[in-house]
Design a protein around this motif. Structure first.
Motif, PDB file in Angstrom:
ATOM      1  N   LEU A 156      10.954   5.352   1.088  1.00 21.88           N
ATOM      2  CA  LEU A 156       9.751   5.635   0.536  1.00 21.88           C
ATOM      3  C   LEU A 156       9.042   4.259   1.171  1.00 21.88           C
ATOM      4  CD1 LEU A 156      10.827   6.242  -3.264  1.00 21.88           C
ATOM      5  CD2 LEU A 156      10.068   7.768  -1.568  1.00 21.88           C
ATOM      6  N   VAL A 157       7.633   4.629   1.562  1.00 18.98           N
ATOM      7  CA  VAL A 157       6.823   3.798   2.485  1.00 18.98           C
ATOM      8  C   VAL A 157       5.602   3.235   1.425  1.00 18.98           C
ATOM      9  CG1 VAL A 157       5.566   3.399   4.293  1.00 18.98           C
ATOM     10  CG2 VAL A 157       7.401   4.739   4.594  1.00 18.98           C
ATOM     11  N   HIS A 158       5.831   2.386   0.878  1.00 19.87           N
ATOM     12  CA  HIS A 158       4.734   1.794  -0.310  1.00 19.87           C
ATOM     13  C   HIS A 158       3.599   1.320   0.498  1.00 19.87           C
ATOM     14  CE1 HIS A 158       7.170   2.396  -3.844  1.00 19.87           C
ATOM     15  NE2 HIS A 158       8.222   1.911  -2.929  1.00 19.87           N
ATOM     16  N   VAL A 159       2.444   1.811   0.148  1.00 22.93           N
ATOM     17  CA  VAL A 159       1.158   1.237   0.696  1.00 22.93           C
ATOM     18  C   VAL A 159       0.266   1.002  -0.505  1.00 22.93           C
ATOM     19  CG1 VAL A 159      -0.675   1.682   2.315  1.00 22.93           C
ATOM     20  CG2 VAL A 159       1.468   2.871   2.648  1.00 22.93           C
ATOM     21  N   ALA A 160      -0.522  -0.051  -0.503  1.00 21.82           N
ATOM     22  CA  ALA A 160      -1.566  -0.224  -1.477  1.00 21.82           C
ATOM     23  C   ALA A 160      -2.658   0.546  -1.532  1.00 21.82           C
ATOM     24  CB  ALA A 160      -1.909  -1.870  -1.401  1.00 21.82           C
ATOM     25  N   VAL A 161      -3.332   0.879  -2.361  1.00 28.35           N
ATOM     26  CA  VAL A 161      -4.579   1.776  -2.531  1.00 28.35           C
ATOM     27  C   VAL A 161      -5.587   1.116  -1.712  1.00 28.35           C
ATOM     28  CG1 VAL A 161      -6.142   2.580  -3.970  1.00 28.35           C
ATOM     29  CG2 VAL A 161      -3.761   2.896  -4.621  1.00 28.35           C
ATOM     30  N   ASP A 162      -5.669  -0.388  -1.937  1.00 27.05           N
ATOM     31  CA  ASP A 162      -6.597  -1.111  -1.105  1.00 27.05           C
ATOM     32  C   ASP A 162      -6.705  -0.970   0.306  1.00 27.05           C
ATOM     33  OD1 ASP A 162      -7.693  -2.183  -3.447  1.00 27.05           O
ATOM     34  OD2 ASP A 162      -6.841  -4.196  -3.378  1.00 27.05           O
ATOM     35  N   ASP A 163      -5.418  -0.756   0.872  1.00 26.66           N
ATOM     36  CA  ASP A 163      -5.346  -0.449   2.353  1.00 26.66           C
ATOM     37  C   ASP A 163      -5.873   0.728   2.579  1.00 26.66           C
ATOM     38  OD1 ASP A 163      -4.325   0.499   4.931  1.00 26.66           O
ATOM     39  OD2 ASP A 163      -2.390  -0.275   4.535  1.00 26.66           O
ATOM     40  N   LEU A 164      -5.701   1.920   1.917  1.00 27.53           N
ATOM     41  CA  LEU A 164      -6.430   3.061   2.089  1.00 27.53           C
ATOM     42  C   LEU A 164      -7.880   3.017   1.907  1.00 27.53           C
ATOM     43  CD1 LEU A 164      -6.355   6.123   2.489  1.00 27.53           C
ATOM     44  CD2 LEU A 164      -6.018   6.387  -0.198  1.00 27.53           C
ATOM     45  N   LEU A 165      -8.118   2.272   0.839  1.00 27.40           N
ATOM     46  CA  LEU A 165      -9.844   2.215   0.748  1.00 27.40           C
ATOM     47  C   LEU A 165     -10.250   1.592   2.044  1.00 27.40           C
ATOM     48  CD1 LEU A 165      -9.761   1.082  -2.923  1.00 27.40           C
ATOM     49  CD2 LEU A 165     -10.647   3.117  -2.015  1.00 27.40           C
ATOM     50  N   GLN A 182     -14.663  11.749   4.909  1.00 26.34           N
ATOM     51  CA  GLN A 182     -14.435  10.420   5.271  1.00 26.34           C
ATOM     52  C   GLN A 182     -13.190  10.046   4.728  1.00 26.34           C
ATOM     53  OE1 GLN A 182     -17.651   7.907   4.693  1.00 26.34           O
ATOM     54  NE2 GLN A 182     -16.369   6.054   5.039  1.00 26.34           N
ATOM     55  N   ILE A 183     -12.931  10.308   3.421  1.00 28.65           N
ATOM     56  CA  ILE A 183     -11.499  10.055   2.761  1.00 28.65           C
ATOM     57  C   ILE A 183     -10.434  10.662   3.569  1.00 28.65           C
ATOM     58  CG2 ILE A 183     -10.222  10.461   0.690  1.00 28.65           C
ATOM     59  CD1 ILE A 183     -13.016  10.159  -1.081  1.00 28.65           C
ATOM     60  N   TYR A 184     -10.638  11.945   3.949  1.00 29.06           N
ATOM     61  CA  TYR A 184      -9.667  12.553   4.652  1.00 29.06           C
ATOM     62  C   TYR A 184      -9.356  11.715   5.785  1.00 29.06           C
ATOM     63  CZ  TYR A 184      -7.410  15.182   8.384  1.00 29.06           C
ATOM     64  OH  TYR A 184      -6.869  15.649   9.600  1.00 29.06           O
ATOM     65  N   TYR A 185     -10.096  11.156   6.761  1.00 26.45           N
ATOM     66  CA  TYR A 185      -9.972  10.583   8.005  1.00 26.45           C
ATOM     67  C   TYR A 185      -9.300   9.257   7.577  1.00 26.45           C
ATOM     68  CZ  TYR A 185     -11.662  14.053  11.263  1.00 26.45           C
ATOM     69  OH  TYR A 185     -11.863  14.881  11.870  1.00 26.45           O
ATOM     70  N   GLY A 186      -9.720   8.609   6.454  1.00 26.47           N
ATOM     71  CA  GLY A 186      -9.166   7.267   6.226  1.00 26.47           C
ATOM     72  C   GLY A 186      -7.599   7.726   5.895  1.00 26.47           C
ATOM     73  N   LEU A 187      -7.173   8.569   4.985  1.00 26.14           N
ATOM     74  CA  LEU A 187      -5.684   9.076   4.760  1.00 26.14           C
ATOM     75  C   LEU A 187      -5.251   9.479   5.780  1.00 26.14           C
ATOM     76  CD1 LEU A 187      -3.572   9.249   2.430  1.00 26.14           C
ATOM     77  CD2 LEU A 187      -4.827  11.485   1.871  1.00 26.14           C
ATOM     78  N   ARG A 188      -5.607  10.315   6.729  1.00 30.57           N
ATOM     79  CA  ARG A 188      -4.784  10.776   7.885  1.00 30.57           C
ATOM     80  C   ARG A 188      -4.567   9.669   8.719  1.00 30.57           C
ATOM     81  NH1 ARG A 188      -2.542  15.616   9.782  1.00 30.57           N
ATOM     82  NH2 ARG A 188      -1.184  14.096  10.407  1.00 30.57           N
ATOM     83  N   SER A 189      -5.416   8.664   8.850  1.00 24.45           N
ATOM     84  CA  SER A 189      -5.059   7.437   9.668  1.00 24.45           C
ATOM     85  C   SER A 189      -3.876   6.764   9.186  1.00 24.45           C
ATOM     86  CB  SER A 189      -6.256   6.351   9.958  1.00 24.45           C
ATOM     87  OG  SER A 189      -6.587   5.631   8.882  1.00 24.45           O
ATOM     88  N   LEU A 190      -3.643   6.539   7.882  1.00 27.21           N
ATOM     89  CA  LEU A 190      -2.766   5.998   7.363  1.00 27.21           C
ATOM     90  C   LEU A 190      -1.167   6.858   7.397  1.00 27.21           C
ATOM     91  CD1 LEU A 190      -2.763   4.439   3.742  1.00 27.21           C
ATOM     92  CD2 LEU A 190      -0.856   5.778   4.529  1.00 27.21           C
ATOM     93  N   VAL A 191      -1.492   7.974   7.402  1.00 31.77           N
ATOM     94  CA  VAL A 191      -0.253   9.024   7.293  1.00 31.77           C
ATOM     95  C   VAL A 191       0.211   8.894   8.859  1.00 31.77           C
ATOM     96  CG1 VAL A 191       0.361  11.484   7.781  1.00 31.77           C
ATOM     97  CG2 VAL A 191      -0.857  10.704   5.571  1.00 31.77           C
ATOM     98  N   ASP A 192      -0.646   9.168   9.938  1.00 36.23           N
ATOM     99  CA  ASP A 192      -0.238   8.783  11.353  1.00 36.23           C
ATOM    100  C   ASP A 192       0.421   7.451  11.709  1.00 36.23           C
ATOM    101  OD1 ASP A 192      -1.195  11.577  11.765  1.00 36.23           O
ATOM    102  OD2 ASP A 192      -3.199  10.820  12.459  1.00 36.23           O
ATOM    103  N   GLU A 193      -0.070   6.364  11.099  1.00 34.70           N
ATOM    104  CA  GLU A 193       0.344   5.028  11.624  1.00 34.70           C
ATOM    105  C   GLU A 193       1.634   4.767  11.063  1.00 34.70           C
ATOM    106  OE1 GLU A 193      -0.662   0.483  10.318  1.00 34.70           O
ATOM    107  OE2 GLU A 193      -2.394   1.538  11.235  1.00 34.70           O
TER     108      GLU A 193
END
Length: 404
Positions: free
Chosen positions: A162-171, A207-218
């Motif tokens: 389980l890879v925990h990521v803060a919501v602020d990172d996504l924002l 824009q939200i999609y591309y932010g989330l997509r970059s997180l998923v890929d990284e």
């Protein structure tokens, strides 16, 4: 893994030429019926799914020697002649006495081929389910009081990380992301109508999609769940489009930080190879065996017709009101902190009237079996809807790998 290795055993008492001809014909027929790569092999290998063709009787002890070399469950192939099935029955009985598991694939080549295809799906699903990297972006929403998992158990039992990521990172990623005009235009032009959502709302959703997509890929995530209402509060927009698009791109993505339903969504993808719909149970008609489900996130591949609306609860941003076509379907959910419980029903998607007091995409499902359990012993709210009938393979996976 896309290949089946078949180990053949036949008694020396039988005519060698006839046995060889029988073997060649059976393998050829099953290969043609299944469309699979099926090769005879002399020993098991982790590079392929291993099955044992019990060509004749009198080979029970030889087969058991092979069984000792391969992981459970054992796959035995039997045919109507030469005491093949009697020998396979005896072998499987002994396997079970010794605490193992197995299955006899028997019948016409089409039936054996379908059994092998199912076993390949099961094996590949398990290999991808365990060792997976699951993104947990923010903690589960406060109202999800029965949908968490035993994280230490999943790590120890299945090596799931389980890879925990803060919501602020996504924002922060969303703030830096761009919304390509072609994506915005494609979403709007594909819609039957655009109602409450504005042009800025649609651009923000992309824009939200591309932010989330970059997180998923990284983070190399196999699947993810997002505490999405934090996005609604801070950006006045929703993650509905982003989650819908990720699902269409083969990354199961769920709402509200609900891990039990995310694993259900992930399993539906692995076993069916399809995109599925995560939804609230909005209505239960127990006497009529009918269930209404609804959510504002709907993969567009499941909805040939859709309307761009606002997010239901907040009235903000973008929600998707998709029309999912009528047809056979499966509704299910894994439950319990160790994913050791299951609710699953097969049925059909029926026509649904649209209500303004529910999430935007609404589906009425008529099922074959009683649904009283939803009202007396529910596993939680969110359930997964997938087109087609998949109950058998879901139950087989859960019995075999999750001990349900």
């Amino acid at each position: 893994m896309n290949k089946v290795g078949v180990i053949v055993r036949a008694s020396a008492m039988h005519d060698k030429e006839k046995v060889r001809a029988l073997r060649d014909r059976l393998l050829c027929d099953v290969r043609a019926a299944s469309g699979l790569v099926i090769e005879e092999t002399s020993q098991p290998s982790s590079e392929h799914l291993t099955a044992i063709l019990v060509l004749t009787g009198g080979v029970e002890r030889e087969v058991l020697k092979i069984v000792a070399q391969i992981p459970s469950p054992t796959l035995l192939i039997a045919h109507p002649g030469h005491n093949s099935l009697p020998a396979a029955l005896e072998v499987l009985a002994r396997i079970r006495q010794d605490g193992g598991e197995g299955r006899i694939l028997y019948g016409m080549p089409e039936a054996i081929g379908e059994g092998l295809r199912q076993e390949l799906r099961l094996a590949n699903a398990w290999n991808n389910f365990r060792f997976s990297r699951i993104g947990v972006i923010g903690e589960p929403s406060d109202w999800l009081v029965a949908s968490d998992v035993d994280r230490a158990f999943l790590k120890g039992r299945m090596s799931i990380e389980l890879v925990h990521v803060a919501v602020d990172d996504l924002l922060g990623r969303i703030e830096k992301a761009q919304a390509p005009r072609k994506d915005v235009n494609a979403f709007v032009k594909g819609a039957s109508a655009v109602l409450e959502a504005t042009g800025d709302d649609v651009r923000g959703a992309v824009q939200i999609y591309y932010g989330l997509r970059s997180l998923v890929d990284e983070h190399r995530l196999s699947a993810c769940t997002v505490r999405c209402f934090d996005i609604v509060k801070k950006l006045k927009n929703s993650g509905c489009y982003a989650l819908s698009r990720l699902n269409d791109e083969g990354v199961p993505a769920g709402c509200e930080g609900d891990l039990q339903s995310l694993f259900s969504l992930f399993l539906a993808h692995l076993l069916s190879g399809q995109t599925s719909f995560m939804a609230n149970i909005a209505d239960v008609d127990a006497p009529g065996r009918s269930i209404g489900v609804a959510h504002c996130m709907c993969p567009l591949s499941m909805a040939p017709s859709y309307t761009v609306r606002s997010h239901f609860e907040s009235g903000l941003g973008v929600g998707i009101a998709g029309t999912i076509p009528a047809g056979p379907c499966t509704l299910f959910r894994l439950g319990g902190e160790r994913l050791g419980e299951l609710f699953v029903r097969e049925g059909k998607i029926a026509d649904s009237s649209v209500r303004e007091d529910l999430c935007r995409t609404q589906v009425r499902v008529e099922v074959d079996d009683p649904v009283d359990d939803l009202l007396t012993a529910p596993l939680g709210n969110h359930h997964i809807l997938v087109a087609g009938h998949h109950r058998e393979i879901i139950e087989r996976f859960c019995t075999r790998y999750l001990s349900i």
